[in-house]
Design an enzyme around this catalytic site. Structure first.
Site, PDB file in Angstrom:
ATOM      1  N   HIS A 120       0.818  -1.123  -0.011  1.00 11.80           N
ATOM      2  CA  HIS A 120      -0.181   0.088  -0.025  1.00 11.80           C
ATOM      3  C   HIS A 120       0.871   1.324   0.108  1.00 11.80           C
ATOM      4  CE1 HIS A 120      -3.472   2.516   0.008  1.00 11.80           C
ATOM      5  NE2 HIS A 120      -2.841   3.148   0.838  1.00 11.80           N
ATOM      6  N   TYR A 162       1.582   5.219  -2.557  1.00 18.65           N
ATOM      7  CA  TYR A 162       1.673   6.471  -2.281  1.00 18.65           C
ATOM      8  C   TYR A 162       2.977   7.142  -2.651  1.00 18.65           C
ATOM      9  CZ  TYR A 162      -2.717   7.036  -0.430  1.00 18.65           C
ATOM     10  OH  TYR A 162      -4.052   7.153  -0.660  1.00 18.65           O
ATOM     11  N   HIS A 195      -9.157   0.220 -11.692  1.00 17.87           N
ATOM     12  CA  HIS A 195      -8.979   1.184 -10.818  1.00 17.87           C
ATOM     13  C   HIS A 195      -7.374   1.884 -10.840  1.00 17.87           C
ATOM     14  CE1 HIS A 195      -8.220   3.095  -6.603  1.00 17.87           C
ATOM     15  NE2 HIS A 195      -7.117   2.050  -6.601  1.00 17.87           N
ATOM     16  N   PHE A 196      -6.496   0.913 -10.690  1.00 17.53           N
ATOM     17  CA  PHE A 196      -5.106   1.194 -10.588  1.00 17.53           C
ATOM     18  C   PHE A 196      -4.686   1.615 -11.992  1.00 17.53           C
ATOM     19  CE2 PHE A 196      -4.236  -3.321 -10.378  1.00 17.53           C
ATOM     20  CZ  PHE A 196      -3.571  -3.647 -11.632  1.00 17.53           C
ATOM     21  N   HIS A 197      -5.238   1.394 -13.006  1.00 17.13           N
ATOM     22  CA  HIS A 197      -4.730   2.020 -14.237  1.00 17.13           C
ATOM     23  C   HIS A 197      -5.397   3.516 -14.565  1.00 17.13           C
ATOM     24  CE1 HIS A 197      -3.463  -1.765 -15.714  1.00 17.13           C
ATOM     25  NE2 HIS A 197      -3.010  -1.227 -16.582  1.00 17.13           N
ATOM     26  N   ARG A 210      -9.687 -10.503 -12.786  1.00  9.74           N
ATOM     27  CA  ARG A 210      -8.321 -10.104 -13.324  1.00  9.74           C
ATOM     28  C   ARG A 210      -7.421 -11.100 -13.306  1.00  9.74           C
ATOM     29  NH1 ARG A 210      -5.159  -7.124  -8.209  1.00  9.74           N
ATOM     30  NH2 ARG A 210      -3.522  -7.008  -9.704  1.00  9.74           N
ATOM     31  N   ARG A 211      -6.049 -10.857 -13.865  1.00 12.93           N
ATOM     32  CA  ARG A 211      -4.937 -11.853 -14.085  1.00 12.93           C
ATOM     33  C   ARG A 211      -5.793 -12.973 -14.693  1.00 12.93           C
ATOM     34  NH1 ARG A 211      -1.731 -11.211  -8.371  1.00 12.93           N
ATOM     35  NH2 ARG A 211      -0.581  -9.506  -9.232  1.00 12.93           N
TER      36      ARG A 211
END
Ligand code: HEM
Ligand SMILES: [Cu+2]
Lengths: 49, 552
Positions: B226, B230, B377-379, B442-443
């Site tokens: 996590h 950041y 989301h993380f793209h 995913r994956r």
């Protein structure tokens, strides 16, 4: 040197240039967006689990 | 700014070389990783199969490792060195040498890990979860990347300490302060991943021990995983808080607010890793919930950032005579790629952040867990908000370092690149979010899942992802083209390294914000609070552990 008369050109009165009301509106819109998306998925959650 | 200060504010040539070395690796990584990304979307559309025995999960490992671990780390280290050199002064020879040692350790490690992936010895995905077992050299390579980043981090700490010694009682320059916070966070965070790699995965892959405790190794990974996000985000925030205001011709809304938000990120981004393990057995739900609460604390500095950016833009617009509720939007320099590209990044962080709050919402995580929603989301977060900001930085930093300029034509191309990225990602990430809500995993390479009706629903979205992926790849080619131009061919000249000033220069940042004994003390307490009992539980109730698997 400033020419006489130039400084007298009137400017239309503008609103307070330090106002942050647009910022206030923006963070509210952002907050509503967070709430709407969250509630959307929460409803899916209630339906499924 | 006059010609004289312009000269003074130029980064020293020897430091510039150090920066460029990092950026070469980062952009090579971007190209390789982007190519893998394109192929993944094509495979998942069902219309294409990989040639020459390349495995889907091999490709996906390459994509994740090269983009999320390597490209980001190299770019960030390079950018932070340049930010420190620009604002706290040229690095000393000792600092620069340390930074170079770090660079070479990271580079050797990267090559080792990449070779192992290409040899199909390490298709364990970028999270390298046990019990998937890679070749030992893959873990050694990753260890070198981490040790190299510590070495580089050491150079930043030395530069900060040196500045403080020379300027007693003064708050450090804002960009240097921010680079230091990110470095400290990174060092505390990577202790977790280094522990699992050195004490669990490496001995196990060498055959020194037969079994590995999966739950402990995953928990150590996410203790790092996590704060990793950041570590990506804070350099983008450095640009948003400090550099973008200067580019638009405005001021930093508040220097102290920016510092406070960085301190809050330092405190709350580490003791929260369990929010990635919400559906995992073996961890008490009460402790998961505690970390969920700590996770939600991160919303505070995030909203502080949003407020502060809106305020910077509005204040600037009004100073230019804008009126009405949103008139200030019209005054922003939309034709300047150095502004527009990071701005698109900021916008994408709104849906990105909204998705993050959903992911972290305890039971609600079940709706999205391990679905392609998470990838969507993380793209938005790392692969749009962060990376577009990195591109926006590159468009002035690369020419600044190479003594060239960003021409009008390149500026236009850069704008096209940003718009293509936004369009491509809207397709790809939008379709990923939607398919994820319909349950698509995913994956996962293409599969019809035995003709299941539910799986058939996902296919149109997979085709939309391939359309988006293709547009994104065109954007990547443009970035590479612009990078090569700025590094080698653009006309000689002086491109500014923009550093904003606070609106209120009389306001001196409170010195307590530089009291690292205090902040690191709180960091340690929070981590101890959030993790001690979960780890004791995991160790006391440990199963016999798992043998290694190579499923590819
Ligand atoms: C050309 C642009 C890109 C395309 C087309 C693309 C495509 C994809 C696709 C389709 C997946 C998921 C595949 C699956 O779960 O089966 C994926 C995963 C991933 N992508 Fe990207 N991506 C791009 C850029 C990036 C960038 C710039 C980053 C990071 C900075 C990134 C980081 C990741 C990570 C970390 C994963 C997860 C890998 C895993 O699950 O192990 N991607 N990408
Ligand atoms: Cu997280």
């Amino acid at each position: 040197m400033a020419q006489p008369g130039l400084e007298k050109r009137t400017k239309t009165k503008v609103e307070d240039s330090s106002s942050l009301k647009g910022t206030l509106a923006s963070v509210f819109l952002l907050g509503f967006f967070l709430i709407i998306t969250w509630v959307g998925v929460f409803l899916l959650f209630l339906n499924r689990f | 700014m006059n010609a004289f200060t312009e000269k003074v504010n130029k980064i020293d040539r020897r430091d510039a070389k150090l920066g460029m070395a990092h950026f070469y690796v980062a952009f090579i990584g971007l190209f390789l990783g982007g190519m893998a990304g394109l192929l993944q979307t094509l495979v998942r559309s069902g219309q294409f199969t990989l040639p020459a025995g390349i495995g889907y999960y091999q490709l996906l490992t390459l994509h994740g490792v090269v983009l999320a671990l390597v490209m980001t780390t190299f770019f960030i280290m390079g950018f932070q060195f340049m930010a420190v050199s620009r604002t706290a002064g040229t690095l000393t020879n000792k600092q620069r040498k340390t930074a170079w040692v770090g660079f070479w350790l990271m580079t050797i490690g990267t090559v080792m890990a990449a070779v192992m992936i290409l040899l199909s010895e390490a298709s364990v995905l970028y999270t390298f979860y046990a019990p998937l077992q890679a070749h030992a050299l893959f873990y050694v390579g990753l260890t070198l990347v981490i040790v190299g980043s510590w070495t580089g981090g050491g150079a930043i700490i030395m530069a900060y300490v040196g500045w403080r010694k020379k300027h007693p009682g003064q708050p450090s320059p804002l960009l240097t302060f921010m680079a230091l916070v990110n470095t400290l966070m990174w060092i505390v965070a990577t202790i977790g991943v280094a522990s699992t790699v050195l004490f669990q995965l490496l001995p196990w892959s060498l055959g020194l021990v037969e079994r590995v405790d999966v739950a402990i190794s995953r928990t150590l990974f996410w203790y790092f995983g996590h704060p990793l996000v950041y570590f990506w985000l804070l350099p983008a925030y450095m640009a948003w808080y400090v550099i973008v205001p200067k580019i638009i011709g405005g001021k930093i809304f508040s220097d102290s607010l920016a510092r406070l938000s960085f301190i809050l990120f330092l405190l709350f981004s580490i003791p929260v890793g369990l929010h990635h393990q919400l559906v995992e057995p073996g961890i008490d739900p009460a402790w998961k919930f505690l970390q969920v609460i700590l996770t939600f604390m991160v919303i505070v500095p995030s909203l502080m950032t949003a407020f502060s950016l809106f305020a910077t833009f509005e204040t600037f617009g009004r100073s230019q005579g804008a009126t009405g509720l949103f008139g200030w939007l019209k005054k922003l320099p939309w034709g300047d790629a150095r502004f527009l590209i990071p701005f698109i990044g900021m916008l994408s962080f709104i849906p990105g952040g909204a998705g993050g709050i959903i992911n972290a919402s305890n039971q609600m995580n079940q709706v999205v867990h391990n679905t392609i929603w998470v990838t969507g989301h993380f793209h938005l977060t790392v692969a749009t908000a962060v990376i577009l900001t990195f591109f926006g930085i590159s468009y002035w930093l690369i020419p600044h370092l190479t003594g060239r300029i960003l021409t009008k034509a390149m500026n236009k191309l850069a704008i096209l690149q940003g718009i293509l990225w936004a369009i491509g990602m809207t397709f790809m990430s939008g379709a990923m979010h939607a398919a994820g809500l319909l349950g698509a995993p995913r994956r996962s390479a293409f599969s019809e899942y035995g003709g299941a009706a539910q799986a058939a629903e996902w296919i149109p979205y997979q085709i939309a992802q391939a359309v988006g992926g293709s547009i994104l790849f065109i954007a990547i080619i443009l970035v590479i083209y612009i990078f090569i131009n700025l590094a080698f061919f653009a006309p000689k000249g002086e491109e500014e390294f923009p550093v904003g000033e606070a609106a209120n220069t009389a306001e001196k940042a409170p010195m307590i914000l530089e009291n690292w004994k205090l902040w690191l003390g709180i960091v340690v307490l929070l981590i101890a609070f959030a993790y001690t009992i979960p780890f004791i539980d995991l160790i006391e109730n440990a199963p016999i552990g798992s043998k290694g698997y190579k499923l590819w």
